[in-house]
Enzyme design. Sequence first.
Site, short mmCIF file in Angstrom:
data_model
loop_
_atom_site.label_atom_id
_atom_site.label_comp_id
_atom_site.label_asym_id
_atom_site.label_seq_id
_atom_site.Cartn_x
_atom_site.Cartn_y
_atom_site.Cartn_z
N GLY A 129 0.90 -1.10 0.10
CA GLY A 129 -0.25 -0.29 0.15
C GLY A 129 0.74 1.64 0.04
CD GLU A 178 0.89 -9.54 1.62
OE1 GLU A 178 -0.26 -8.48 1.09
OE2 GLU A 178 0.54 -9.99 1.66
CB CYS A 222 -18.33 4.65 -27.03
SG CYS A 222 -18.22 5.40 -28.45
CD GLU A 223 -18.69 4.22 -20.83
OE1 GLU A 223 -18.96 4.14 -20.33
OE2 GLU A 223 -19.65 2.54 -20.94
CE1 TYR A 234 -3.14 -3.18 -8.31
CE2 TYR A 234 -1.57 -1.34 -7.56
CZ TYR A 234 -2.29 -2.24 -7.50
OH TYR A 234 -1.75 -2.82 -6.40
N1 LLP Z 1 -1.67 -7.04 -0.59
C1 LLP Z 1 -2.75 -7.37 -0.53
C2 LLP Z 1 -3.08 -7.91 0.20
C3 LLP Z 1 -3.64 -6.62 -1.33
O1 LLP Z 1 -4.41 -6.35 -1.39
C4 LLP Z 1 -2.69 -5.22 -2.56
C5 LLP Z 1 -3.55 -4.42 -3.39
C6 LLP Z 1 -0.82 -5.42 -2.23
C7 LLP Z 1 -0.76 -6.30 -1.44
C8 LLP Z 1 -0.15 -4.51 -2.78
O2 LLP Z 1 -1.05 -2.99 -2.77
P1 LLP Z 1 0.13 -1.47 -3.28
O3 LLP Z 1 1.61 -2.15 -3.12
O4 LLP Z 1 0.75 -1.82 -5.05
O5 LLP Z 1 -1.06 -0.47 -2.80
N2 LLP Z 1 -5.81 -1.13 -8.42
C9 LLP Z 1 -6.15 0.13 -7.80
C10 LLP Z 1 -5.35 -0.56 -6.48
C11 LLP Z 1 -5.69 -1.67 -6.21
C12 LLP Z 1 -5.02 -2.20 -4.84
C13 LLP Z 1 -5.60 -3.93 -4.37
N3 LLP Z 1 -4.97 -4.36 -3.37
C14 LLP Z 1 -5.15 1.83 -7.90
O6 LLP Z 1 -5.09 1.55 -9.23
O7 LLP Z 1 -5.02 2.66 -7.75
#
Ligand code: LLP
Length: 429
Positions: free
Chosen positions: A247, A285, A359-360, A386
């Site tokens: 995150g 993670e 088309c949105e 993403y």
């Molecule tokens: N671990 C778990 C259990 C997760 O659900 C996620 C992301 C991560 C790690 C990695 O998070 P990161 O370090 O990448 O923030 N599509 C959205 C982000 C969705 C994240 C979902 N879970 C976007 O484009 O901002």
Amino acid sequence: MAGPLASPAPRLAPRWFDVLRALEEAGAGTPSYVYDLDAMQRDASAVVAAFGDRPGNVFYAVKANSAGSIVRALAARGCGADVVSGAELLLALRCGVDPESIVYSGVAKADEELDAAIGCGDRGIRAVQAESIEEIPRIDARARAAGRIARVALRINPGVSFEELGTHAHVATGHDEAKFGIAKEDLRFALAEVDAAKSVTLCGLSSHVGSQFFRVDPYVTAARILCGIAKEVRASHPLEFLDTGGGFGVDYTGESPATPADEFVRAALDVMKREGQDDLALHVEPGRCLVAAHGVLVARVIQRKQSRARPEDRWLLIDAGMNDLIRPALYQAKHRVVPLGTTQAGASTEAWRVVGPVCESADDFGEHALPGGGFDHVALLDAGAYGYTMASRYNGRAMPGEVFVSGGRVVASLARRPMAEWANERALS
Ligand code: LLP
């Protein structure tokens, strides 16, 4: 093979090599993602180094970008994989990630996905992270059927709200109403289920409070809550690790550098020490922070459009759409758009609304200050996370191409598929 790619004109894309030349070299067409593997590896090494001599603790969240070239590049720098589906698990294994370096989260894992996780390697993956009490007997049954003991972590919902985290509601996961994880108040019921399960062994506690947060404090709060729960659990059950999730935010504005991920890691290690839990391993993670800044989406300008009556209404119509990069449509995210190619430094700019062909109304990358002409390609910055993984084929559009650069050269690429492919496929359905 062309020589090493030249550095860009600094004004156009400060951290970027010559993406147009890379595209041409790869013959990938537009829209295509171009990635800098070396930069991703540098960032991964910094996070791995934050652990000092505690190796094997960074599990790259494959959902951020599942390209094999990226998973392999990060694995080569000591990252394992955090997967959320059976397919991501198979991908990590195919990329040579050791099952011992894979963790698997997900609220609704199908039996065949559990079977793949429990059945791989000598002992299955490092941990299946159970997201509900009800999942525990299901894992137990699959492990029994496989004649194995499944290693399980409980994903605990630490109850940190998205207001506290300061992130978008859609990407906050650790608040009380989220579908993710086991409520901390339900812990004893989860442990009872673990005790009843004969083919499951509890090895850790995990959490993930959300994505794209910048402040260390709420993360530390969640880590402290997790340590408190660990103390409670360890009174009756041995544990091997705590997993504080990912995150760690990235700066999409180009104006305020984000807290580096290794600082979050050090903060979590500190909390564990203060709470007397530092004999446990720490797992993290990270996804976005390793890859977002090191990928751009390159698009071609199809046409400009301007109102005659209201000349301030200007649109730059590009060949990338919300199907290629959905973050602006889904989260009101803003990715900077920079012109590529022949623009002269110092050219005056105007506000252009950059939109795609889908088309949105939501197919809109927002307003950007751009020169009135002199370029026919743009790059959408910070699109390495993403982007491709959330792309779709809506409106009959092809998946975007992908180009991987290392040492100033294209080392792998996947061309955008021809228009007729979708039509041929769908005609058969
Ligand atoms: N671990 C778990 C259990 C997760 O659900 C996620 C992301 C991560 C790690 C990695 O998070 P990161 O370090 O990448 O923030 N599509 C959205 C982000 C969705 C994240 C979902 N879970 C976007 O484009 O901002």
